[in-house]
Design a protein around this motif. Structure first.
Motif, PDB file in Angstrom:
ATOM      1  N   MET A   1     -37.416  22.043 -16.574  1.00 58.16           N
ATOM      2  CA  MET A   1     -37.226  21.717 -17.985  1.00 58.16           C
ATOM      3  C   MET A   1     -38.589  21.569 -18.645  1.00 58.16           C
ATOM      4  N   THR A   2     -38.750  22.136 -19.810  1.00 61.10           N
ATOM      5  CA  THR A   2     -40.030  22.079 -20.504  1.00 61.10           C
ATOM      6  C   THR A   2     -40.311  20.665 -20.995  1.00 61.10           C
ATOM      7  N   TYR A  41     -27.149  24.887 -21.472  1.00 63.00           N
ATOM      8  CA  TYR A  41     -28.541  24.475 -21.652  1.00 63.00           C
ATOM      9  C   TYR A  41     -28.592  22.985 -21.966  1.00 63.00           C
ATOM     10  N   LEU A  43     -31.515  20.145 -23.642  1.00 65.07           N
ATOM     11  CA  LEU A  43     -32.787  19.597 -24.096  1.00 65.07           C
ATOM     12  C   LEU A  43     -32.534  18.150 -24.498  1.00 65.07           C
ATOM     13  N   ASP A  87     -35.401  19.308 -28.255  1.00 65.18           N
ATOM     14  CA  ASP A  87     -36.284  18.366 -27.563  1.00 65.18           C
ATOM     15  C   ASP A  87     -37.192  17.666 -28.566  1.00 65.18           C
ATOM     16  N   LYS A 529     -34.483  29.073 -19.262  1.00 55.67           N
ATOM     17  CA  LYS A 529     -35.145  27.770 -19.221  1.00 55.67           C
ATOM     18  C   LYS A 529     -34.208  26.672 -19.708  1.00 55.67           C
ATOM     19  N   ASN A 530     -34.482  25.462 -19.268  1.00 60.38           N
ATOM     20  CA  ASN A 530     -33.709  24.290 -19.683  1.00 60.38           C
ATOM     21  C   ASN A 530     -32.218  24.467 -19.378  1.00 60.38           C
ATOM     22  N   LYS A 532     -28.763  23.621 -17.806  1.00 63.25           N
ATOM     23  CA  LYS A 532     -28.147  22.298 -17.677  1.00 63.25           C
ATOM     24  C   LYS A 532     -27.583  22.075 -16.281  1.00 63.25           C
TER      25      LYS A 532
END
Length: 941
Positions: A1-2, A41, A43, A87, A529-530, A532
């Motif tokens: 996760m970013t 996903y 964030l 995010d 990315k990210n 879940k």
């Protein structure tokens, strides 16, 4: 996760001056809960703000621009492609975004973004109109999301989506400026303040229309169902910049501005309908039939491949023949609607004649019978949940949404099946809106190791090449681009169109603060990315797909957590525990937010695609935390003493009211309840007086039919409130009604010590609950002569408890609604009263399947029935109204306005009626009071 940077301190200080503390959330529990939507996903926002006015949105956008803070808007969070997560700053709609204005006899409706789609249609129902979009999530999704995603659905096609039925829009741009396309003054002001912007939009339109290859490509793309990228068709469909801007907002997914309200041109909602299911021997002939059906008077044609039919073949109520279909079978579910029955019949003849030459493997002919067509649509609607229900714990369900040109639909279906086999997605199914070439395919996917992520990436690359390049279709037909398809927008559209989208984005959002990486992203890996996690938490909830369909019926939604959020947090707690992380602070917060404020009435299960009752998890957690099993056992053994103690408490409260007066007692009681953390019940003016103890003799039988009357423990303890205009006890009123209808009323022996067990189960003592339930069943069997006589229970929650798991098949137990409906209607004559009556359908009545029965009975009793919108559960939940009064108050916060013209309310649960009376401002009574008042015995004819 970013990992993103913290929000600037000056920004947070400025936000605090605009939004009060109770509507700002930055604690770990809240940010995780709000950081989940229906996509795969996640964030975690740094700050969540619940906004209640357009002025607050304007202020927040200006602050965000000044401090370079990215912003995401969120309505219901049912989006599937990662559009509603952030995010950074997440702006969530509060409950004041719910206004509706019907115009011109329903031909138009102006809606704020917080209105649930189904609620808009319920307002339009008397006019036989509806909004054009009809997404599968319409009972949960909100207008803001419907517009922002340009959602469509089964009957919507392209002609009736938001873009094509838009009559007006009010929007807030990234700089905080407001434009209302229906307000001349707003338009004039905007044309002055944003002349340069409008001029650039007009120029982009001229350039696009002059670029023949690009304009032709745009027309081709929107000949199909298409929500990939921004709505470039606005540039060729309109030449006025305000029209271009308004239509660019549709489908922009919060990347170009905030939609403050929208006006729809509505479409007819024809009352007559019929459905048929035609099973073809192969995909080819099935898809050929679709092209034949396209010009016919059909409102929906849904395709189901053999795998989707296989996924539901073992579901309860499914026709046996579904199991016997051939391996290559492919079905069409067809619906036709019309303004009159005669016109409908004409349409059905035309439809069947058009496909008469096709060979069929199975045919369920057109039926207008609700039982038949509801069963057929159940096959279609159960396909997605069926995949979700059998997936491996820890995996997620992904539903993709593509469009093939209809003339190539058969090839598209077969090629997708080939891709499933190539990449090992054996469980994948295909269904969809065949008239538009729009297919949904559903598969399960794990993201817990790099190999699984790599498999998903390879599969999506192949899907993108197949749909967008080989077939010239669209990768997102109605679910929106999100971050899921953002890396593929250029592949689908080509460089010219893609750069045009970026020009529009930078023109309207020059700082790039509106929902970055959604629709357009410079990160080619953003879709990977990210991702879940869906870790195992408890077998009760492990099948949850976090869709949010449960949220509109949850009484704690907006106060603490919704069912979806309860599951999200519990999953996180369990994952952290397995990782060795200290969860004590999170669990402490969860105790109140997740457990104490859950009504546990199970309405969430009725909306859940996979049937999860989050209340079952909460009761299990309460059982694990229950600290007084010995006291619970003593109370079960001496239940008559428990009921007597409840009466004694009510006597004390009644005396205190007489001594202190109602206002002072209410204030004092509220303070004591807060100080004791709910251990001291809160007194209100709706608090019942103690029920007088009654001898309940069973006289010798006579010739009248017998009914066993089970008086619930709350009915034994609680009489009417002192302020109630109706002072007859429930037991007296019930007995009067039953005897009026010709019944001999008998009571089970030892009634004072009997209980259905529900009070113990709700507190986390299942063993004591089951013991009391079995004691009651034995007493009822004896009283009913082994089940010969029906059993009438005067409250629906107790009835439900007796009829749930562990019920005795010999007993025929009725709640008030079913008994009146099946046994009293034919024995009584009704004279309806004129005064309007408010109806509250309890959770247990809904679970018993008697909601419509209750409403029908009340309609026989009065000329006007009021059913308050949006109040699905009162959240009194046995005693929560006493111990956690804020939950009851929150659930019924809009009741008084809805029932202000009613003289009385009707329900079927004594405890529910306490909270309803308090917060509704009118007296609520059991159904029998109303029925007894307006009936007389029917004379034999």
């Amino acid at each position: 996760m970013t990992v993103s940077m913290p929000l600037p301190a000056p920004f947070l200080t400025a936000v605090a001056s605009v939004i009060p503390d109770e509507r700002r959330f930055d604690d770990p529990l809240s940010t995780l809960a709000f950081g989940t939507d229906a996509s795969f996903y996640r964030l975690i926002p740094k700050l969540v703000v619940r906004v209640e006015s357009e002025q607050e949105v304007v202020a927040l956008l200006r602050l965000a621009g000044n401090h370079q803070v990215p912003v995401t808007f969120r309505a219901a969070g049912t989006s599937l492609s990662g559009q509603a997560i952030s995010d950074s700053l997440l702006i969530v709609l509060g409950e004041r975004w719910n206004s509706r204005e019907v115009r011109d006899q329903g031909r138009q409706i102006r809606l704020q973004p917080g209105v649930i789609g189904a609620h808009a249609n319920s307002v339009l129902l008397p006019f036989q109109r509806k909004i054009g979009p009809d997404p599968a999530s319409i009972n949960a999704c909100k207008i803001g999301g419907i517009v922002a995603n340009n959602a469509s659905g089964m009957c919507c096609g392209t002609a009736q989506n938001t873009y094509h039925t838009l009559a007006g829009i009010r929007l807030v741009l990234a700089d905080g400026s407001v434009l209302d396309s229906e307000d001349p003054q707003s338009i004039a002001a905007f044309e002055t303040s944003h002349a340069e912007l409008l001029g650039q939009l007009a120029e982009l339109g001229r350039q696009t229309r002059a670029n023949t290859p690009l304009a032709d490509r745009i027309r081709h793309k929107y000949r199909l169902k298409n929500t990939t990228g921004l709505s470039l068709n606005a540039l060729i469909d309109f030449d006025q910049p305000l029209d271009i801007l308004s239509h660019l907002m549709v489908g922009s997914e919060g990347t170009l501005g905030f939609i403050s309200s929208v006006t729809y041109n509505t479409v007819p909602d024809f009352p007559h309908k019929a459905s048929a299911l035609l099973v073809f021997p192969d995909v080819q002939s099935c898809c050929q039939a679709v092209t034949v059906l396209k010009p016919q008077p059909v409102s929906a044609v849904e395709l189901l491949d053999r795998r989707s039919l296989h996924s539901v073949e073992n579901q309860p109520g499914m026709p046996a023949w579904v199991k016997d279909l051939s391996a290559g079978a492919c079905a069409l579910l067809i619906e036709s609607r019309a303004a009159s029955q005669s016109l409908l019949h004409e349409q059905l003849v035309l439809i069947m004649a058009s496909i008469a030459d096709f060979a069929l493997e199975k045919c369920v002919e057109f039926s207008e019978d609700p039982l038949v067509y509801n069963q057929l649509w159940k096959i279609r609607k159960d396909t997605f949940p069926a995949v979700g229900a059998v997936r491996q714990t820890g995996t997620t369900v992904i539903i993709e949404d593509v469009t093939f040109p209809i003339e190539q639909l058969a090839q598209g279906v077969n090629r997708l099946i080939e891709l499933f086999e190539r990449h090992g997605y054996d469980e994948a199914i295909i269904f969809g809106h065949a008239l538009e070439g729009n297919l949904h395919f559903v598969f399960t996917q794990g993201f817990d190791d790099p190999a699984q992520v790599a498999r998903y990436e390879a599969f999506m690359q192949d899907v993108a090449q197949l749909v967008a390049v080989e077939f010239g279709g669209s990768l997102k037909a109605e679910h929106g681009t999100g971050r899921n398809m953002a890396p593929f927008v250029e592949l689908e559209w080509g460089s010219d169109a893609y750069q045009l989208m970026w020009q529009i984005k930078r023109l309207l959002d020059p700082q790039g603060i509106l929902n970055p990486d959604v629709v357009l992203s410079e990160d080619p890996q953003i879709h990977l990315k990210n991702l879940k996690p869906l870790p195992a938490a408890d077998e009760i909830v492990d099948k949850c797909i976090e869709c949010g369909f449960c949220e509109p019926v949850c009484p704690s939604q907006g106060l603490t957590l919704s069912p979806r959020q309860r599951i999200v947090i519990w999953r996180d707690i369990q994952a952290k525990k397995r990782a060795g992380t200290d969860t004590s602070a999170l669990e402490r917060d969860y105790r109140y937010q997740g457990i104490d404020t859950c009504a546990a009435t199970g309405l969430c299960a009725q909306r859940c695609p996979v049937g999860i009752n989050t209340g079952d998890l909460v009761r299990k957690l309460r059982a694990q935390q229950a600290k007084s099993p010995r006291a619970a056992t003593w109370m079960a053994d001496h239940f008559h003493t428990t009921v007597s103690a409840a009466r004694a408490m009510l006597y004390l409260a009644s005396g205190a009211r007489a001594t202190l007066g109602a206002p002072l007692l209410a204030r004092t009681s509220a303070a004591l309840t807060r100080a004791s953390r709910g251990r001291v019940p809160q007194w209100t003016a709706a608090m019942p007086e103690p029920a007088r103890r009654m001898r309940l003799p069973n006289p010798p039988s006579d010739s009248r039919p017998r009914v066993v009357y089970l008086e619930a423990c709350v009915s034994r303890a609680m009489g009417p409130a002192a302020s109630d205009g109706e002072q007859t006890s429930l037991i007296d009123k019930t007995r009067m009604l039953l005897e009026k209808a010709g019944y001999q009323v008998v009571f089970p022996a030892g009634l004072d010590n009997l209980c259905c067990g529900q009070p113990f189960a709700s507190k986390g003592y299942p063993d004591q609950a089951e013991r009391k339930k079995q004691e009651l069943i034995a007493a009822l069997l004896e009283a009913s002569r082994g089940g010969v006589d029906p059993v009438y229970c005067d409250t629906s929650p107790c009835t439900l408890s007796l009829l749930q798991e562990g019920a005795d098949p010999r007993l025929d137990v009725y709640d008030p609604v079913r008994f009146i409906r099946e046994h009293l209607l034919q024995k009584l004559d009704f004279t309806p009263q004129q005064a309007p009556i408010a109806v509250h359908v309890t959770c247990s009545t809904q679970h018993l399947g008697e909601a419509e029965g209750l409403i029908d009975i009340v309609r026989r009793c009065t000329t006007e029935v009021v059913i308050p919108e949006g109040i699905h559960c009162c959240a009194f939940a046995g005693d929560k109204g006493f111990t956690t009064p804020e939950l009851n108050a929150h659930a019924l916060r809009n009741l008084k306005d809805a029932v202000q013209y009613c003289g009385e309310g009707i329900s079927t649960s004594r405890t529910c009626e306490i909270g309803l009376s308090q917060h509704g401002g009118i007296d609520y009574h059991g159904l029998v009071y109303l029925v007894d008042r307006v009936t007389r015995p029917r004379m034999s004819r």
